[in-house]
Design a protein around this motif. Structure first.
Motif, PDB file in Angstrom:
ATOM      1  N   ALA A   1       0.853  -1.192   0.000  1.00 25.54           N
ATOM      2  CA  ALA A   1       0.000   0.000   0.000  1.00 25.54           C
ATOM      3  C   ALA A   1       0.887   1.238   0.000  1.00 25.54           C
ATOM      4  N   MET A   2       2.073   1.105   0.591  1.00 27.20           N
ATOM      5  CA  MET A   2       3.062   2.186   0.613  1.00 27.20           C
ATOM      6  C   MET A   2       4.443   1.566   0.765  1.00 27.20           C
ATOM      7  N   TRP A   3       5.436   2.127   0.104  1.00 29.88           N
ATOM      8  CA  TRP A   3       6.835   1.687   0.207  1.00 29.88           C
ATOM      9  C   TRP A   3       7.711   2.912   0.022  1.00 29.88           C
ATOM     10  N   HIS A   4       8.477   3.248   1.041  1.00 25.05           N
ATOM     11  CA  HIS A   4       9.366   4.418   1.025  1.00 25.05           C
ATOM     12  C   HIS A   4      10.725   3.929   1.517  1.00 25.05           C
ATOM     13  N   HIS A   5      11.734   3.910   0.634  1.00 24.27           N
ATOM     14  CA  HIS A   5      13.046   3.325   0.955  1.00 24.27           C
ATOM     15  C   HIS A   5      14.114   4.408   0.889  1.00 24.27           C
ATOM     16  N   GLU A   6      14.714   4.696   2.042  1.00 27.07           N
ATOM     17  CA  GLU A   6      15.782   5.682   2.151  1.00 27.07           C
ATOM     18  C   GLU A   6      17.121   4.950   2.208  1.00 27.07           C
ATOM     19  N   HIS A   7      18.057   5.330   1.348  1.00 25.82           N
ATOM     20  CA  HIS A   7      19.396   4.741   1.284  1.00 25.82           C
ATOM     21  C   HIS A   7      20.386   5.829   1.710  1.00 25.82           C
ATOM     22  N   PHE A   8      21.103   5.619   2.817  1.00 27.15           N
ATOM     23  CA  PHE A   8      22.055   6.613   3.318  1.00 27.15           C
ATOM     24  C   PHE A   8      23.478   6.067   3.258  1.00 27.15           C
ATOM     25  N   PHE A   9      24.435   6.958   3.014  1.00 25.48           N
ATOM     26  CA  PHE A   9      25.856   6.607   2.933  1.00 25.48           C
ATOM     27  C   PHE A   9      26.614   7.548   3.859  1.00 25.48           C
ATOM     28  N   GLU A  10      27.377   6.958   4.787  1.00 25.89           N
ATOM     29  CA  GLU A  10      28.103   7.761   5.768  1.00 25.89           C
ATOM     30  C   GLU A  10      29.575   7.376   5.769  1.00 25.89           C
ATOM     31  N   ARG A  11      30.440   8.360   5.576  1.00 26.48           N
ATOM     32  CA  ARG A  11      31.887   8.131   5.606  1.00 26.48           C
ATOM     33  C   ARG A  11      32.311   7.927   7.068  1.00 26.48           C
ATOM     34  N   LEU A  12      33.009   6.838   7.332  1.00 19.91           N
ATOM     35  CA  LEU A  12      33.487   6.546   8.680  1.00 19.91           C
ATOM     36  C   LEU A  12      34.927   7.027   8.845  1.00 19.91           C
ATOM     37  N   PRO A  13      35.347   7.286  10.099  1.00 18.31           N
ATOM     38  CA  PRO A  13      36.719   7.770  10.340  1.00 18.31           C
ATOM     39  C   PRO A  13      37.811   6.843   9.790  1.00 18.31           C
ATOM     40  N   ASN A  14      37.521   5.540   9.710  1.00 20.24           N
ATOM     41  CA  ASN A  14      38.514   4.585   9.210  1.00 20.24           C
ATOM     42  C   ASN A  14      38.554   4.515   7.681  1.00 20.24           C
ATOM     43  N   GLY A  15      37.753   5.351   7.001  1.00 17.75           N
ATOM     44  CA  GLY A  15      37.732   5.363   5.540  1.00 17.75           C
ATOM     45  C   GLY A  15      36.667   4.454   4.941  1.00 17.75           C
ATOM     46  N   ASN A  16      36.078   3.601   5.753  1.00 17.67           N
ATOM     47  CA  ASN A  16      34.999   2.730   5.287  1.00 17.67           C
ATOM     48  C   ASN A  16      33.706   3.526   5.148  1.00 17.67           C
ATOM     49  N   THR A  17      32.675   2.859   4.657  1.00 18.50           N
ATOM     50  CA  THR A  17      31.373   3.503   4.478  1.00 18.50           C
ATOM     51  C   THR A  17      30.310   2.716   5.224  1.00 18.50           C
ATOM     52  N   LEU A  18      29.469   3.434   5.955  1.00 17.06           N
ATOM     53  CA  LEU A  18      28.316   2.838   6.606  1.00 17.06           C
ATOM     54  C   LEU A  18      27.121   3.026   5.685  1.00 17.06           C
ATOM     55  N   ILE A  19      26.508   1.906   5.323  1.00 17.15           N
ATOM     56  CA  ILE A  19      25.310   1.912   4.484  1.00 17.15           C
ATOM     57  C   ILE A  19      24.126   1.762   5.423  1.00 17.15           C
ATOM     58  N   LYS A  20      23.200   2.695   5.355  1.00 20.14           N
ATOM     59  CA  LYS A  20      22.009   2.625   6.211  1.00 20.14           C
ATOM     60  C   LYS A  20      20.776   2.648   5.320  1.00 20.14           C
ATOM     61  N   ASP A  21      19.890   1.703   5.553  1.00 18.85           N
ATOM     62  CA  ASP A  21      18.624   1.645   4.843  1.00 18.85           C
ATOM     63  C   ASP A  21      17.496   1.804   5.841  1.00 18.85           C
ATOM     64  N   LYS A  22      16.497   2.553   5.445  1.00 19.29           N
ATOM     65  CA  LYS A  22      15.275   2.674   6.239  1.00 19.29           C
ATOM     66  C   LYS A  22      14.115   2.509   5.273  1.00 19.29           C
ATOM     67  N   VAL A  23      13.378   1.428   5.459  1.00 19.99           N
ATOM     68  CA  VAL A  23      12.225   1.131   4.607  1.00 19.99           C
ATOM     69  C   VAL A  23      10.967   1.262   5.447  1.00 19.99           C
ATOM     70  N   SER A  24      10.093   2.183   5.082  1.00 17.41           N
ATOM     71  CA  SER A  24       8.785   2.320   5.726  1.00 17.41           C
ATOM     72  C   SER A  24       7.762   1.777   4.742  1.00 17.41           C
ATOM     73  N   TYR A  25       6.923   0.860   5.214  1.00 13.53           N
ATOM     74  CA  TYR A  25       5.964   0.233   4.308  1.00 13.53           C
ATOM     75  C   TYR A  25       4.645  -0.047   5.007  1.00 13.53           C
ATOM     76  N   LYS A  26       3.600  -0.054   4.223  1.00 11.21           N
ATOM     77  CA  LYS A  26       2.259  -0.387   4.705  1.00 11.21           C
ATOM     78  C   LYS A  26       1.739  -1.510   3.825  1.00 11.21           C
ATOM     79  N   ILE A  27       1.125  -2.464   4.464  1.00 12.18           N
ATOM     80  CA  ILE A  27       0.615  -3.637   3.756  1.00 12.18           C
ATOM     81  C   ILE A  27      -0.886  -3.464   3.520  1.00 12.18           C
ATOM     82  N   PRO A  28      -1.361  -3.783   2.314  1.00 13.16           N
ATOM     83  CA  PRO A  28      -2.807  -3.670   2.065  1.00 13.16           C
ATOM     84  C   PRO A  28      -3.595  -4.765   2.787  1.00 13.16           C
TER      85      PRO A  28
END
Length: 161
Positions: free
Chosen positions: A99-126
């Motif tokens: 019924a609804m699907w909203h997917h946020e993809h975030f990328f964060e640079r970490l102090p060690n040079g790596n990347t933190l990938i963060k996903d937030k999916v908000s969804y509603k089921i019919p």
């Protein structure tokens, strides 16, 4: 890390994963719709049906065929609603199984040079009560399996050094 919560009839899935790559490399990989099928479990028979672009852009419409339930194929249409290079992008379902699907993809640079990938999916089921029952019986488990599969593939691609 994968976590689920519920608020006002909307479910939220949150996932975090550290990758041993720069934020620029992470952005290049995740912002290319071509790579989406590689991080989706094969049993879902995921196939992009729209023209493949090199990377996402605001307003982009992407169409897919997917099997959320064995032997049941469905069309899924998403729109990329926001993009900030090397930082985040958002896709929203326009037509599909939710019924609804909203997917946020975030990328964060970490102090060690790596990347933190963060996903937030908000969804509603019919289907009201039946939808909530389906969430308990299989949707939550299936989404968890999808993100676990994705984590495993990303670890093989970027953390196997």
């Amino acid at each position: 890390m994968i976590r689920f919560s519920k608020h006002s009839g909307i479910y939220t899935l949150e996932s975090h994963q550290e990758l041993n790559i720069s934020i620029e490399e992470a952005w290049k990989y995740f912002s290319s719709p071509v790579n989406l099928s590689a991080i989706t479990p094969p049993k879902m028979k995921f196939m992009i049906t729209s023209k493949l672009e090199e990377k996402v852009y605001k307003g982009q419409i992407i169409t897919y065929k997917v099997c959320p339930i064995p032997y049941i194929k469905t069309n899924w249409v998403t729109e990329i609603t926001e993009v900030k290079e090397n930082s985040f992008f958002i896709d929203e379902q326009r037509f599909g199984p939710y019924a609804m699907w909203h997917h946020e993809h975030f990328f964060e640079r970490l102090p060690n040079g790596n990347t933190l990938i963060k996903d937030k999916v908000s969804y509603k089921i019919p289907f009201g009560f039946l939808g909530h029952l389906a969430q308990k019986l299989f949707i939550k488990r299936q989404l968890n399996q999808i993100f676990q599969f994705r984590s495993k593939i990303l670890n093989k691609l970027f953390n196997a050094k």
